[in-house]
Design a protein around this motif. Structure first.
Motif, PDB file in Angstrom:
ATOM      1  N   MET A 160       0.877  -1.438   0.029  1.00 34.04           N
ATOM      2  CA  MET A 160       0.041   0.079  -0.227  1.00 34.04           C
ATOM      3  C   MET A 160       1.058   1.278   0.126  1.00 34.04           C
ATOM      4  O   MET A 160       1.866   1.258   0.608  1.00 34.04           O
ATOM      5  N   TYR A 161       0.407   2.114  -0.668  1.00 30.42           N
ATOM      6  CA  TYR A 161       1.207   3.442  -0.956  1.00 30.42           C
ATOM      7  C   TYR A 161       0.552   4.703  -0.954  1.00 30.42           C
ATOM      8  O   TYR A 161      -0.810   4.297  -1.623  1.00 30.42           O
ATOM      9  N   ALA A 162       0.847   5.818  -0.839  1.00 28.55           N
ATOM     10  CA  ALA A 162       0.033   7.013  -1.059  1.00 28.55           C
ATOM     11  C   ALA A 162       0.587   7.921  -1.692  1.00 28.55           C
ATOM     12  O   ALA A 162       2.195   8.140  -1.540  1.00 28.55           O
ATOM     13  N   VAL A 163       0.286   9.115  -2.074  1.00 22.93           N
ATOM     14  CA  VAL A 163       0.662  10.260  -2.588  1.00 22.93           C
ATOM     15  C   VAL A 163       0.231  11.592  -1.665  1.00 22.93           C
ATOM     16  O   VAL A 163      -1.019  11.373  -1.634  1.00 22.93           O
ATOM     17  N   ILE A 164       1.133  12.131  -1.190  1.00 19.02           N
ATOM     18  CA  ILE A 164       0.869  13.267  -0.246  1.00 19.02           C
ATOM     19  C   ILE A 164       1.427  14.497  -0.866  1.00 19.02           C
ATOM     20  O   ILE A 164       2.340  14.639  -1.530  1.00 19.02           O
ATOM     21  N   LYS A 165       1.043  15.831  -0.322  1.00 21.83           N
ATOM     22  CA  LYS A 165       1.683  16.963  -0.624  1.00 21.83           C
ATOM     23  C   LYS A 165       1.946  17.870   0.549  1.00 21.83           C
ATOM     24  O   LYS A 165       1.137  17.929   1.295  1.00 21.83           O
ATOM     25  N   THR A 166       3.110  18.244   0.571  1.00 21.89           N
ATOM     26  CA  THR A 166       3.756  19.297   1.681  1.00 21.89           C
ATOM     27  C   THR A 166       4.975  20.012   1.114  1.00 21.89           C
ATOM     28  O   THR A 166       5.597  19.719   0.042  1.00 21.89           O
ATOM     29  N   GLY A 167       4.849  21.145   1.343  1.00 20.94           N
ATOM     30  CA  GLY A 167       5.961  22.089   1.113  1.00 20.94           C
ATOM     31  C   GLY A 167       5.795  22.489  -0.537  1.00 20.94           C
ATOM     32  O   GLY A 167       7.042  22.501  -1.056  1.00 20.94           O
ATOM     33  N   GLY A 168       4.587  22.484  -1.396  1.00 21.97           N
ATOM     34  CA  GLY A 168       4.584  22.607  -2.522  1.00 21.97           C
ATOM     35  C   GLY A 168       5.127  21.543  -3.515  1.00 21.97           C
ATOM     36  O   GLY A 168       5.378  21.671  -4.737  1.00 21.97           O
ATOM     37  N   LYS A 169       5.468  20.192  -2.819  1.00 22.54           N
ATOM     38  CA  LYS A 169       5.869  19.159  -3.509  1.00 22.54           C
ATOM     39  C   LYS A 169       5.086  18.032  -3.267  1.00 22.54           C
ATOM     40  O   LYS A 169       4.415  17.774  -2.316  1.00 22.54           O
ATOM     41  N   GLN A 170       5.029  16.780  -4.070  1.00 21.26           N
ATOM     42  CA  GLN A 170       4.272  15.732  -3.861  1.00 21.26           C
ATOM     43  C   GLN A 170       5.360  14.615  -3.999  1.00 21.26           C
ATOM     44  O   GLN A 170       5.962  14.384  -4.555  1.00 21.26           O
ATOM     45  N   TYR A 171       4.793  13.685  -2.821  1.00 20.88           N
ATOM     46  CA  TYR A 171       5.795  12.528  -2.583  1.00 20.88           C
ATOM     47  C   TYR A 171       5.240  11.225  -2.268  1.00 20.88           C
ATOM     48  O   TYR A 171       3.647  11.182  -1.829  1.00 20.88           O
ATOM     49  N   VAL A 172       5.549  10.363  -2.901  1.00 15.73           N
ATOM     50  CA  VAL A 172       5.053   8.905  -2.974  1.00 15.73           C
ATOM     51  C   VAL A 172       5.533   8.265  -1.392  1.00 15.73           C
ATOM     52  O   VAL A 172       6.664   8.053  -1.229  1.00 15.73           O
ATOM     53  N   VAL A 173       4.676   7.814  -0.730  1.00 21.06           N
ATOM     54  CA  VAL A 173       4.997   7.184   0.641  1.00 21.06           C
ATOM     55  C   VAL A 173       4.385   6.151   0.879  1.00 21.06           C
ATOM     56  O   VAL A 173       3.309   5.603   0.219  1.00 21.06           O
ATOM     57  N   GLU A 174       5.110   5.124   1.763  1.00 23.63           N
ATOM     58  CA  GLU A 174       4.508   3.925   2.255  1.00 23.63           C
ATOM     59  C   GLU A 174       5.040   3.839   3.616  1.00 23.63           C
ATOM     60  O   GLU A 174       5.918   4.511   4.112  1.00 23.63           O
ATOM     61  N   PRO A 175       4.200   2.897   4.476  1.00 25.51           N
ATOM     62  CA  PRO A 175       4.300   2.818   5.952  1.00 25.51           C
ATOM     63  C   PRO A 175       5.825   2.468   6.211  1.00 25.51           C
ATOM     64  O   PRO A 175       6.478   1.449   5.459  1.00 25.51           O
ATOM     65  N   GLY A 176       6.719   2.895   7.116  1.00 18.85           N
ATOM     66  CA  GLY A 176       7.896   2.745   7.681  1.00 18.85           C
ATOM     67  C   GLY A 176       8.920   3.470   6.887  1.00 18.85           C
ATOM     68  O   GLY A 176      10.282   3.386   6.914  1.00 18.85           O
ATOM     69  N   GLN A 177       8.560   4.173   5.873  1.00 22.29           N
ATOM     70  CA  GLN A 177       9.525   4.998   5.126  1.00 22.29           C
ATOM     71  C   GLN A 177      10.018   6.181   5.749  1.00 22.29           C
ATOM     72  O   GLN A 177       9.430   6.906   6.383  1.00 22.29           O
ATOM     73  N   VAL A 178      11.311   6.646   5.722  1.00 22.73           N
ATOM     74  CA  VAL A 178      11.680   7.945   6.256  1.00 22.73           C
ATOM     75  C   VAL A 178      11.979   8.799   5.137  1.00 22.73           C
ATOM     76  O   VAL A 178      12.851   8.327   4.202  1.00 22.73           O
ATOM     77  N   LEU A 179      11.473  10.171   5.039  1.00 19.74           N
ATOM     78  CA  LEU A 179      11.831  11.033   4.081  1.00 19.74           C
ATOM     79  C   LEU A 179      12.023  12.347   4.590  1.00 19.74           C
ATOM     80  O   LEU A 179      11.380  12.598   5.652  1.00 19.74           O
ATOM     81  N   LYS A 180      12.568  13.264   3.546  1.00 16.60           N
ATOM     82  CA  LYS A 180      12.887  14.529   4.174  1.00 16.60           C
ATOM     83  C   LYS A 180      11.953  15.408   3.292  1.00 16.60           C
ATOM     84  O   LYS A 180      11.920  15.280   1.931  1.00 16.60           O
ATOM     85  N   VAL A 181      11.371  16.306   3.904  1.00 20.24           N
ATOM     86  CA  VAL A 181      10.452  17.282   3.384  1.00 20.24           C
ATOM     87  C   VAL A 181      10.919  18.827   3.736  1.00 20.24           C
ATOM     88  O   VAL A 181      11.708  19.026   4.433  1.00 20.24           O
ATOM     89  N   GLU A 182      10.419  19.785   3.089  1.00 20.85           N
ATOM     90  CA  GLU A 182      10.617  21.151   3.522  1.00 20.85           C
ATOM     91  C   GLU A 182      10.184  21.399   4.936  1.00 20.85           C
ATOM     92  O   GLU A 182       9.600  20.730   5.430  1.00 20.85           O
ATOM     93  N   LYS A 183      10.820  22.197   5.765  1.00 19.39           N
ATOM     94  CA  LYS A 183      10.906  22.402   7.064  1.00 19.39           C
ATOM     95  C   LYS A 183       9.436  22.576   7.462  1.00 19.39           C
ATOM     96  O   LYS A 183       8.749  23.566   6.871  1.00 19.39           O
ATOM     97  N   LEU A 184       8.938  21.893   8.566  1.00 17.57           N
ATOM     98  CA  LEU A 184       7.581  22.181   9.110  1.00 17.57           C
ATOM     99  C   LEU A 184       7.964  22.612  10.412  1.00 17.57           C
ATOM    100  O   LEU A 184       8.977  22.152  11.223  1.00 17.57           O
ATOM    101  N   ASN A 185       7.295  23.418  11.110  1.00 23.10           N
ATOM    102  CA  ASN A 185       7.310  24.174  12.480  1.00 23.10           C
ATOM    103  C   ASN A 185       6.629  23.383  13.334  1.00 23.10           C
ATOM    104  O   ASN A 185       5.715  23.731  13.833  1.00 23.10           O
ATOM    105  N   LEU A 186       7.127  22.070  13.674  1.00 18.94           N
ATOM    106  CA  LEU A 186       6.660  21.095  14.647  1.00 18.94           C
ATOM    107  C   LEU A 186       7.934  20.778  15.472  1.00 18.94           C
ATOM    108  O   LEU A 186       9.029  20.618  14.942  1.00 18.94           O
ATOM    109  N   PRO A 187       7.842  20.480  16.817  1.00 20.74           N
ATOM    110  CA  PRO A 187       8.765  19.963  17.680  1.00 20.74           C
ATOM    111  C   PRO A 187       9.151  18.535  17.410  1.00 20.74           C
ATOM    112  O   PRO A 187       8.260  17.672  16.664  1.00 20.74           O
ATOM    113  N   GLU A 188      10.392  18.020  17.196  1.00 14.53           N
ATOM    114  CA  GLU A 188      10.922  16.596  17.100  1.00 14.53           C
ATOM    115  C   GLU A 188       9.699  15.898  18.196  1.00 14.53           C
ATOM    116  O   GLU A 188       9.723  16.162  19.330  1.00 14.53           O
TER     117      GLU A 188
END
Length: 101
Positions: free
Chosen positions: A1-29
């Motif tokens: 199973m995978y999905a396409v999400i949008k963040t930071g003006g870009k779209q990413y193909v993601v699946e569970p367990g994946q680690v990915l780098k996106v544009e900076k989000l103002n959220l604590p670690e």
């Protein structure tokens, strides 16, 4: 199973367990974040647009950081004009936990 999400003006193909780098989000670690899925592919087939509405992708913020330095060099021939500076893009690393229908 995978999905396409949008963040930071870009779209990413993601699946569970994946680690990915996106544009900076103002959220604590360590905090969690949800994204709306634009497209989902699972055992039942592909869902796009209105069919994929309501499908959420849950992720956890792993860390924040800066990317590799790139050099920006501006130059005009025969005019003695040169400018050199560097840039490091900020990013947020996300761990994709699950895709919830």
């Amino acid at each position: 199973m995978y999905a396409v999400i949008k963040t930071g003006g870009k779209q990413y193909v993601v699946e569970p367990g994946q680690v990915l780098k996106v544009e900076k989000l103002n959220l604590p670690e360590g905090s969690s974040v949800e994204f709306e899925a634009l497209m989902v592919r699972d055992d039942n087939g592909v869902k796009v647009g209105e069919e994929a509405k309501g499908v959420k992708v849950k992720a956890t913020v792993v860390r924040h950081g800066k990317g590799k330095k790139i050099i920006v060099f501006k130059y005009k021939a025969k005019k003695h004009y040169q400018r050199k500076y560097g840039h490091r893009q900020h990013f947020t690393e996300l761990q994709i936990n699950e895709i919830v229908s």
